[in-house]
Structure formats: C-alpha cells, structure tokens
Design a protein around this motif. Structure first.
Motif, PDB file in Angstrom:
ATOM      1  N   ASN A   9       0.840  -1.192   0.000  1.00  0.00           N
ATOM      2  CA  ASN A   9       0.000   0.000   0.000  1.00  0.00           C
ATOM      3  C   ASN A   9       0.878   1.246   0.000  1.00  0.00           C
ATOM      4  OD1 ASN A   9      -2.723  -1.315   0.490  1.00  0.00           O
ATOM      5  ND2 ASN A   9      -1.476  -2.134   2.179  1.00  0.00           N
TER       6      ASN A   9
ATOM      7  N   ASN B 290       5.101  -1.683   1.854  1.00  0.00           N
ATOM      8  CA  ASN B 290       4.331  -0.434   1.892  1.00  0.00           C
ATOM      9  C   ASN B 290       5.258   0.769   1.785  1.00  0.00           C
ATOM     10  OD1 ASN B 290       1.583  -1.592   2.647  1.00  0.00           O
ATOM     11  ND2 ASN B 290       2.928  -2.456   4.225  1.00  0.00           N
TER      12      ASN B 290
ATOM     13  N   ASN C 121       9.433  -2.420   3.528  1.00  0.00           N
ATOM     14  CA  ASN C 121       8.684  -1.168   3.568  1.00  0.00           C
ATOM     15  C   ASN C 121       9.635   0.014   3.421  1.00  0.00           C
ATOM     16  OD1 ASN C 121       5.911  -2.212   4.423  1.00  0.00           O
ATOM     17  ND2 ASN C 121       7.304  -3.143   5.926  1.00  0.00           N
TER      18      ASN C 121
END
Lengths: 260, 249, 409
Positions: free
Chosen positions: C123, C145, C174
C-alpha cells in the motif's frame, strides 16, 4: 610600487627557491593523489600539510628574502622611490611568487586528476584560498619582524617564535582556557579565539567545506552554523584581510623610521 | 647647492652627529674624510634619505629634502658594497634602474668604457667583486644629474679601471656637477679633490681646500695631515689657527 | 526461522478460503463501506481506480481488499482511515491518505487491535499521522508499503509503523520516511524487521522499547535524527543493516540503552555523528561491522560491560572510540584500525604491537564540547602522539592486543 613588484617578482620566480617549493608541493600532491586515488581524501591529507607548511614557508622565506635583499634595498631606496612603494612592491613580489609556487604545485596535479569536473572542486578551491591566505599573512608578518629587527639572528628567532606561537602555543592556551572554563558556554569565545589566529580560521574554513564539523554533536553544529553562514564566511574573509593588512601597516610604520 | 643644518644622529648609544653643519656651496669634488666611524657613510646616507636623522634639516637648492623622495632624481649614488638581486642579469639591472629613474641615460657608452659588453647577459651572482663594482659604477654614472655621491668607489678595482673611473669623475666635475666622495686612498683625494670635509667627533672639523689643510696642519701631504689631526686632537689644531672652524663662526 | 515459514504459509493459505470476488468501482458510485457490509467473510473485494471519501472505514470480517491501480482512500484530514476489527484481513494495493493529526488519539492509516493474521501489503500511505498501527496483535505481515509524511516536529507527528504489545510480526520491504520514528516497537517479541528503508525521520529510523528476541536484518537507516534506538530490550539480533549519514546535534547510527545479550554483526556504519552509542549495554557480540567516516565510531560509556568487539573495520573515523571511564570492561581485540601504525614482522596479518584506539583528544572533547574546534590542529596531533607514547589520561589497558593489518572484506 608596480615596478618594484615587477623586478622582485621576476627575480624570485626565476630563483631556485620558487622552483624547489613548487616542486615540493607538486611531489606531495602527486604522492597523496596517487596513494589515495581519491580527490577528497587527498584534500584532507593536504590540509594538515598546508596548515603546517604554508605559514612556515611564508614566514621563513619572508625573513630570508628580506635580509638577503638588504643591499638591493639600499640601491633602490637611493633612487627616487617612496619607501612605502618599495616595501609594498617587495612584499607583493615575494608573497605572490610563493602563492604561485603553491597554486601551481597543488593545482597542476589536481587538474590532471580532473578536479574541475569532480564534486571536490569547492573543497579544492577552499584549500587553495586558505593556503594562499596563510602565505600572504605570514609573509607580511615576516616583513614586519624583519623591518623591526636590524639584527638578523634576532629577526629569525622572533619569526620562528611567532610561527610556533600561531601553529601550536596559541591552540594550547586556547584549549587550556576551554578546559578551565568548561562549565561556561564557550561557543562565542571559541569563535572569537578562532578568528584571532590565522592558522585556526584557515583550518576551520577548510573543515567546514569537508563537512566534518557536522559530525560533532551540538557544539559542532553551532560552529558549523556560524562559520557556514554568509556572516561566518564573510567574517573569516574579513579576518584574513585584516591579518594581511595589519602586519603590512606595522611594517611600513617601522620602515619609515628605519636606517639603511 | 646642499646645506646640512644642525644634524643630530645616534645609533642607540653611539652618537654619530651632534649638531653637524655643512654647506656644499658649489660644484666640484668634495672628499669626505675622517677616522673610522666618524660618519662619512652616514652623512651620505642621510643625504640620500637612507638614514633618518634624529634632528636637523637639509636643503638642496633651497628646498627641504628630508622625508621627501623625488629630490633623489637629482642624485646619483654608488654604494660601498655592490650587491644586487642575484638572479638578475647585468642588462636587466641596468634596464631596471633606468626604468625606475625614467631619465635619459648613456649606459652604452659606459658599458663600453668599462668593458662590460661581454657580461651583459651574465647573472649578477656569477660576477667577480671587481666586475660588480664596474656595474655599480655604470649604474651611478649613466644618468646625467647635478649631484653624484660615491661611497668608496675604488674598492676592488684594478688600476686600469681605477684610471677610467678617475677620468670619469673628472669629466663629470668639468660639467659643473657636485661630487661627494669618500675613499681611503689618500692619493686619489690629493689628486682630484677640490674641497676637503673632515669629520671628527660628530661635527665637521675642517672644511676647505687641500692647501688650507696642509697649511693648518703644517704637513705637506694628506696622510700626515690626517694623522696630525687625529693624534693631537681638536684643541691643538684649534689653537693653531682659527680658520679651521672659521667657516661656522 | 521455522516460526516465520509457518507464519508465512498460514498467511498464504488464507486466500484459498476466499469464496467470491466483488468488484467495487467508485466510477459507478460504489461505496467501499457498503461493499464491506455486503460482503461475506473471506470474499475478495477488487477495488477499482478512483477516490473514496467515506471517513473511517471499519473492516469487521475476514476480507481480502485488493486495490487495482491504486484506488485512493482519502480521510480528508479528519479521522483514522481503516480500522480492522477482525482476524485474517488482507489489505493490498490501496493508496491511503490524509489522516488528521490528533494530540488525543493515535489515529492511523490502517490500524488493528487484538487480531491475528492481518496482512498489509504494497500500500501507499501518504500523510497518515500513524501509518500502520498494530496493537496486541500477532502473526501479522506488513510488507512492501510506502509510508510517507512531512513531519516537522516530534509532538505533531506519528510513527510510520507502530507495533504495541505484539509478537511474531514480519515487517518487510517497507519504505518509511518523514515521520517521528520510521518503525516503532514497544513490547514486541519474536518479530523480524527485514529489508526496510527508513529515511528522513525526525527521531529514529527504528526504535525498540521493552522488546525481546527480535531481529532486524538488511535494513537501511539514512538521514534520520538517529538511525536505530534499542532500549530496555534483550536478545536483539542486528545484522546486515546500513546506518548512513545519521548526523546532527545529538545523533547516532545506533543507540543502545539498557540492553543485554544481543548480536550486532555485518552492519555498515557510514558518516554518522556517532556510529554506536552504548549506555548500559551488556554482553553484546559486535563483530564483522564496518565503521567508516563517522565522527565517533564507538562511544562506549563506563556502564557498558562484557561486550566483545572483534573483527570489525574502523576506517577513517575522526575518533574510533571514546569512553568516560578510565578502566575498560570490554574486549576490543582483533579489529582492523586504519589509524594503526604498528608493524607485522612475522607476517601473520596481526600487528605485533597493541593498538590503543582512544585518542587523548577524544577524551578532551568528551570533557569540553567546544574544543572540537581544534580538530586537526597541530596541537592535537602533538597531544595525541604524546598520549600514545605515554598514556596518562586514557585507560591504559584499553587496547587491541591483536590488531589486524588489513581490513576484513
């Protein structure tokens, strides 16, 4: 003044001293560049050498040149020339020929290693500027000491002491006072004390460019912020100019009353 | 032409001049004599502005010259020891002095006269003492000025060159110039001097012609006259004849 | 490692429980909130490109929410955006943005409390105060993410990833930037932080508090207030990380405070104000790290004991080591020091004279900050040399008795 400058410069640039000095700088620079093969690292190593050598070269060759050209002075001062012009010309001739030895000795190797297209170009120029300023300042100090001291041995002695003072004793006193007054805020004092010693402010100027001061916590950041600002750089430049001008002024004052 | 008035000068505790007065009123060859340390060279250097007197004034053609610079245009100077910037060549030093003075010069004639032609491109550091002195002479004589100051000009010169120098001085004198000279060669003084200035104990002890000096000292040559002055002291001579100091009476 | 394989395999299995796929298209006026309400457990919601502005979205059943072409979920600066109140929820491929700053509650882009098997994958979380916030959860995955914000100060900013009372969490790949802390762990055990990049965060790139048996491996921490802080924790493994350019007024690559029994190996510390700062750090094995061009490579205070520093490279640091104690309770044998000036007559690769890594000047700077202005002066060289020859101020026995002649690769 320009004529005197022209002749002493011509004389010096052809002398073996300028040649040896230029060769020395070149050898050291080539050596460091060859060994480190990294412009920035060579600049760091050169910084230490230059902070040590340039004041010494400036003051020693200044003293030697002054005493050696005593007879030349006599010949020329008997001509329709102002004393002020004569000594300014001599000073410029010597200091600029030394600066040229320095700039060429350092510049040629760095140019060959492509400094102009590297990111070390600002560091390099700062090093050049600081090194040249040191030569100019210590030459001026030498001329002052030599003018004020008729006795050659005394003049040499005082010049060496002066160099020793600025190179190391000053910092010793500086450091001691920092330790004695460690419980007080000392940033402003340190900044002032730095500006009062040409070797110190040259060192700080180069270090700022090398970005090491950022590595040193709160106080380092304070110094970095101050000396890195326009005000700081202006102050250092101003200090350098004052450090050149005031010994010259003292030298001219001593020269006015001097017998040849 | 040149007047020294009330000149005082001491180097530290050593007093050289104490109220020295001297009037070089007209052209001709003025020989400055005196024992070692009497201030012969200092007198010349004061005139040239090389040595700064403690007190006193010097007038040249009626104008004050102390702390001035441009009056030196009228004075040619040949210093005692000829040492120059070591790396310059003979040609360059001549050009340099010429360049600095910006006066017409006949250096070629002088170079030929002293046989320096083959040395023109030799650096000064490679010259012998005598040759340097020749260069020194060229520098001192190449400009046409009313006053010439010669401090021991004969040191290191060979007889031939000495002769040439004497001729040169004579020629300059004949142009009506004022030539101020010191030398240890008494023969030279006797030969060419018009006026004698004798310095002793910080003052001008005697000023006048050679004949005057002989008269006053009762000697018939310069060496003996000088010796007499130095041996018998001032009082002796003073009582002998007032004329010695009459010039300042 | 077995634990993680188990965890991963169980996570991947979830997909197979999904029963049907539902397309949610904002262009056709679809509401995400309604779609969630209408969906059956283990359905997959295929969210189409577009923007949803529906305030706080609550997920209360196991769902796979998969964004296609990064649909935007915009909180409009008011509320938390996605709150997970169910096990086995996967959120993938969404762009979640604009969570309002709050001084009262810790609002997040995605939060979950007391859940297991949550997966938050690929995301983009922009300007979300707290990015991903898990409380009292276990066996979760936070992967790939990108969490960005423009934090200005510590008080008005949250952490990109925050874990609180969690265990068995995998935080992987991430990218966290512009927050207070990049990744913050408090009371988190048995978890793994791997291959993350944490940059430009105001406080720490990674921050452990009261957490045990965790590992962080292969992460990059660059230009943060400080790289990593590990505090009041035990048995933390720190390997293959890069601590780069964490510099500033009080900055560290790695800050260790009251920690025990960890391993720090194969890390790179480059251009930090201080490489490792240790206060009450004990029984650590520090080996095969490279410390290069730092202000201080190591600041090991007197409260640190029984640590072993070996097989590390210390290259061109302004100071390799400083301490405030005049005795040493740690072992520094067998490292490479670029400052070493000794010789190796028997050619065994080990210097024949011991190396003393503490310079007098580093001792002086520890006493008086301002004296740093004398760095690289002749005086300092002379002082350092004198002290090296005849130690008077620095701990005499603090030395590397077997210094390496060449750096380890």
């Amino acid at each position: 003044m320009l004529k005197i400058f022209k002749y002493s410069f011509q004389d010096l640039i052809r002398s073996k001293w300028s040649f040896i000095l230029g060769l020395f700088y070149m050898a050291v620079t080539f050596g460091l560049l060859y060994m480190s093969n990294d412009l920035s690292r060579a600049i760091v190593s050169l910084m230490n050498i230059i902070l040590f050598i340039n004041p010494l070269v400036g003051i020693m060759l200044g003293i030697m040149y002054y005493y050696n050209s005593r007879d030349f002075s006599e010949l020329l001062l008997a001509q329709p020339i102002k004393r002020k012009d004569y000594f300014l010309g001599q000073y410029l001739g010597l200091s600029l020929s030394l600066v040229i030895s320095f700039v060429l000795g350092l510049g040629v190797p760095f140019l060959l290693y492509g400094v102009l297209v590297s990111d070390a170009v600002v560091n390099f120029l700062t090093l050049m500027f600081a090194g040249s300023a040191l030569v100019l300042i210590f030459c001026a100090l030498a001329f002052w000491v030599a003018t004020a001291n008729e006795n050659k041995i005394k003049g040499f002695g005082k010049a060496i002491l002066l160099w020793l003072f600025f190179a190391i004793l000053y910092d010793g006193i500086f450091l001691l006072s920092l330790l004695v007054f460690e419980s007080y805020p000392l940033e402003k004092f340190s900044i002032a004390a730095t500006l009062l010693n040409p070797i110190d402010f040259s060192r700080v100027l180069i270090m700022l460019q090398l970005d090491v001061s950022l590595l040193f916590g709160y106080t380092g950041a304070v110094f970095n912020k101050f000396f890195g600002s326009y005000v700081g750089i202006l102050l250092i430049t101003g200090a350098a100019v004052i450090w050149v001008i005031s010994p010259i002024f003292m030298m001219l004052r001593a020269a006015k009353r001097k017998d040849f | 032409m040149i007047t020294f008035k009330h000149i005082y000068k001491s180097f530290g505790k050593h007093v050289v001049f104490e109220d020295l007065n001297l009037d070089l009123e007209k052209g001709g060859i003025w020989s400055v004599l005196g024992p070692n340390g009497s201030g012969k060279t200092t007198l010349m250097k004061i005139l040239l502005g090389l040595v700064v007197p403690d007190k006193g004034t010097i007038l040249m053609d009626g104008e004050e010259i102390l702390k001035q610079d441009l009056y030196r245009k009228k004075i040619n100077y040949m210093p005692q020891i000829a040492r120059f910037p070591e790396n310059l060549k003979v040609r360059e030093i001549i050009a340099m002095i010429h360049d600095i003075r910006q006066q017409p010069a006949d250096e070629i004639a002088l170079v030929n006269r002293f046989d320096l032609g083959s040395y023109l491109d030799v650096p000064l550091k490679n010259l012998s003492g005598g040759t340097r002195q020749k260069v020194n002479a060229v520098l001192a004589f190449m400009h046409d000025n009313p006053v010439i100051v010669l401090d021991e000009p004969t040191v290191g010169l060979d007889p031939v060159t000495l002769l040439k120098l004497k001729e040169l001085i004579q020629e300059e004198k004949d142009k009506g110039k004022l030539i101020l000279l010191t030398t240890h060669i008494t023969g030279l003084v006797e030969e060419i001097s018009d006026q004698i200035v004798f310095l002793l104990e910080g003052k001008v002890f005697f000023q006048g012609t050679l004949d005057h000096l002989f008269q006053k000292t009762g000697q018939d040559n310069l060496e003996r006259s000088m010796a007499a002055i130095m041996e018998h002291g001032i009082s002796n001579i003073d009582s002998d004849d007032s004329k010695i100091t009459s010039h300042y009476a | 490692m077995k634990l993680f394989l188990l965890l991963l395999s169980s996570l991947f299995c979830i997909n197979s429980f999904g029963q049907s796929a539902v397309v949610v298209d904002p262009a056709k006026g679809a509401s995400l909130m309604e779609a969630i309400a209408d969906a059956a457990p283990f359905d997959t919601l295929l969210v189409q490109p577009g923007t949803f502005k529906e305030g706080r979205i609550i997920i209360d059943k196991p769902l796979f929410i998969l964004g296609v072409g990064y649909p935007v979920i915009d909180g409009e600066g008011k509320t938390e955006i996605i709150t997970i109140l169910s096990d086995s929820v996967t959120i993938q491929g969404l762009q979640i943005q604009n969570v309002g700053v709050s001084y009262i509650e810790d609002r997040a882009g995605i939060s979950a409390e007391k859940q297991t098997h949550i997966r938050i994958i690929d995301n983009k979380l922009y300007n979300t105060f707290f990015g991903v916030y898990l409380k009292n959860s276990s066996h979760c995955l936070i992967q790939g993410n990108e969490i960005k914000a423009d934090a200005v100060n510590e008080i008005s900013s949250g952490n990109a990833i925050q874990l609180w009372y969690c265990n068995n969490i995998l935080v992987q790949d991430n990218h966290a930037s512009g927050h207070r802390d990049g990744i913050y762990l408090e009371f988190v055990d048995d978890s793994r932080i791997e291959n993350n990049t944490s940059t430009n965060n105001i406080r720490y790139g990674l921050h452990f508090m009261f957490s045990n048996r965790d590992q962080y491996v292969g992460n990059t921490f660059e230009l943060n207030g400080a790289g990593v802080a590990v505090m009041f924790s035990k048995k933390i493994t720190m390997q293959y990380n890069r601590f780069i350019n964490n510099k500033g007024t009080a900055s560290y690559g790695l800050l260790l405070k009251e920690i025990y029994d960890g391993t720090i190996s194969n890390n790179t510390f480059l251009g930090n104000t201080t490489g490792i700062y240790g206060e009450g750090a004990n029984r650590l094995e520090v080996h095969h790290n490279t410390f290069e061009k730092n202000g201080w490579a190591l600041k090991v205070l007197g409260s640190c004991m029984d640590n072993t520093f070996t097989n590390n490279n210390f290259i061109n640091n302004n100071f390799d080591l400083t301490t405030n104690n005049n005795r040493s309770y740690n072992n520094y044998d067998g490292n490479y020091w670029s400052d070493y000036t000794g010789y190796d007559l028997d050619k065994d690769g080990i210097g024949d004279v011991p190396h003393r890594p503490i310079k007098l000047f580093s001792y002086i700077v520890t006493r008086s900050d301002a004296s740093i202005i004398l760095l690289r002066s002749l005086l300092v060289d002379v002082l350092n040399f004198t002290e090296k020859v005849t130690p008077a101020f620095t701990p005499e026995l603090l030395q590397d008795t077997t210094p390496l002649m060449k750096p380890l690769l």
